[in-house]
Design an enzyme around this catalytic site. Structure first.
Site, PDB file in Angstrom:
ATOM      1  N   THR A 117      83.458  41.424  56.217  1.00  0.00           N
ATOM      2  CA  THR A 117      82.015  41.601  56.287  1.00  0.00           C
ATOM      3  C   THR A 117      81.508  41.624  57.727  1.00  0.00           C
ATOM      4  OG1 THR A 117      79.929  40.450  55.858  1.00  0.00           O
ATOM      5  CG2 THR A 117      81.866  39.072  56.000  1.00  0.00           C
ATOM      6  N   TYR A 142      79.611  31.951  54.539  1.00  0.00           N
ATOM      7  CA  TYR A 142      80.146  33.204  53.987  1.00  0.00           C
ATOM      8  C   TYR A 142      80.938  33.956  55.066  1.00  0.00           C
ATOM      9  CZ  TYR A 142      80.229  38.072  52.524  1.00  0.00           C
ATOM     10  OH  TYR A 142      80.635  39.351  52.245  1.00  0.00           O
TER      11      TYR A 142
END
Ligand code: UDP
Length: 343
Positions: A117, A142
């Protein structure tokens, strides 16, 4: 040559399944169905209900099916949730990936493609599109949970005969251009999905989180990539590794940013519904502006976007949302019990 798709019953994974079917590839799907849907895996595709963190089970599945490549999507993907529940993210994204990588090493799998990501970059220190060699400084659990897996893959590939492609996704959105699958998870938090839910009446309004950022209209900027283009990048990554490519990391986006307000306006224009929009406080963990420099993806993986327009992204997302409301594409959806979990 069998490919294993982890998380193949989820949003991006189920688009990968169709990409592989379109290319006549042999593959199996492993999904624990925590957030994925059985119906999202088409008839004729083998879906094994298993947890990627169960190393011995994964080793058996890999051996039994002669898996030589893993495309690893399974994980949790909501930044604010990761701030509230970091250990869930270190479990699902880091610890479970560690066990999957271990299963790959033990069984001699040679290739892995990993969903990472843009959150690994944190707040970019330079303006403009970010390249892969930018400083890695994730600001949310995350992002950190994904970066830790990137590092595990790098170190494992240095020690064992495992090659990888890490794809750092910017904002993935839209649904299959042929209407075969789409983003179906309940309790959506991602911008375009939320706006489409407002447009189809599933929610009465939506919020814009933060209008005081240092951007032209005060709202955050993101680089949205159509999910069909993203999974096509994965297919290019498979070919790259089969052709002898080794350790490679690339951004996935279009190198173009849209503000949150521009996205909301686009959804209102295309849907013809001027749903209520509430300007609200900034959301924890949000980064002001994130756009991808995608030169590596284009030059080394020979990938070219096919659907790089915000209108196409919104049109396909809206089409899926409308079909979910009417139940015509995924009639079973009404019968499935949803969890509150979003991935
Ligand atoms: N956003 C928003 N309202 C929403 C959902 C998202 O204003 O209901 C904003 C969010 O604050 C961020 C951008 O849209 O600036 C993209 O957020 P999203 O959750 O879609 O993806 P992220 O970039 O966090 O991975």
């Amino acid at each position: 040559m069998t490919i294993l798709v982890t998380g193949g019953a989820g949003y991006i994974g189920s688009h990968m399944v169709w990409e592989l079917l379109d290319h006549d590839e042999e593959f199996i799907v492993v999904d624990n169905l925590a957030t994925g849907f059985k119906w999202a895996v088409p008839d004729g595709v083998e879906l094994i209900e298993a947890d990627i963190g169960d190393q011995s089970r994964m080793e058996k599945i890999i051996k039994k099916n002669g898996v030589d490549t893993i495309i690893h999507f399974a994980g949790s993907v909501v930044v604010p949730e990761s701030i509230e529940n970091p250990l869930k993210y270190y479990q699902n994204n880091t610890a479970n990936s560690r066990n999957l990588i271990a299963a790959a090493v033990e069984t001699g799998v040679k290739r892995m493609i990993f969903s990472s990501t843009a959150a690994v970059y944190g707040n970019p220190v330079t303006t403009g599109p970010i390249a892969e060699n930018a400083i890695l400084n994730p600001l949310s659990p995350y992002g950190t949970s994904k970066l830790m897996t990137e590092l595990m893959l790098r170190d494992t590939a240095n020690a064992h005969d495992l090659n990888y492609v890490i794809l750092r996704y910017f904002n993935v959105a839209g649904c299959d251009v042929h209407g075969r699958t789409g983003q179906s998870t309940d309790g959506a938090t991602h911008l375009i999905k939320v706006a489409c839910e407002a447009a189809t009446g599933k929610r009465s309004s939506m919020k814009i989180f933060g209008t005081d950022y240092d951007t032209p209209d005060g709202t955050c900027i993101r680089d949205f990539i159509h999910v069909n283009d993203l999974v096509n990048a994965h297919y290019h990554a498979v070919k790259f590794l089969r052709d002898g490519g080794r350790k490679f990391t690339a951004n996935c986006g279009y190198s173009k940013g849209y503000s949150v307000r521009e996205v909301v306006d686009t959804v209102q224009r295309i849907s013809g519904n001027r749903f209520k929009v509430i300007e609200s406080e900034r959301r924890a963990g949000d980064i002001e502006s994130l756009t991808a420099n995608c030169n590596r993806l284009m030059t080394r993986l020979d990938w070219r976007p096919q659907h790089d327009s915000l209108d196409t992204i919104v049109e396909t997302a809206l089409a899926w949302e409308k079909n979910m409301v009417s139940g015509s594409l995924a009639p079973e959806i009404a019968d499935i019990e949803h969890t509150d979990e979003v991935a």
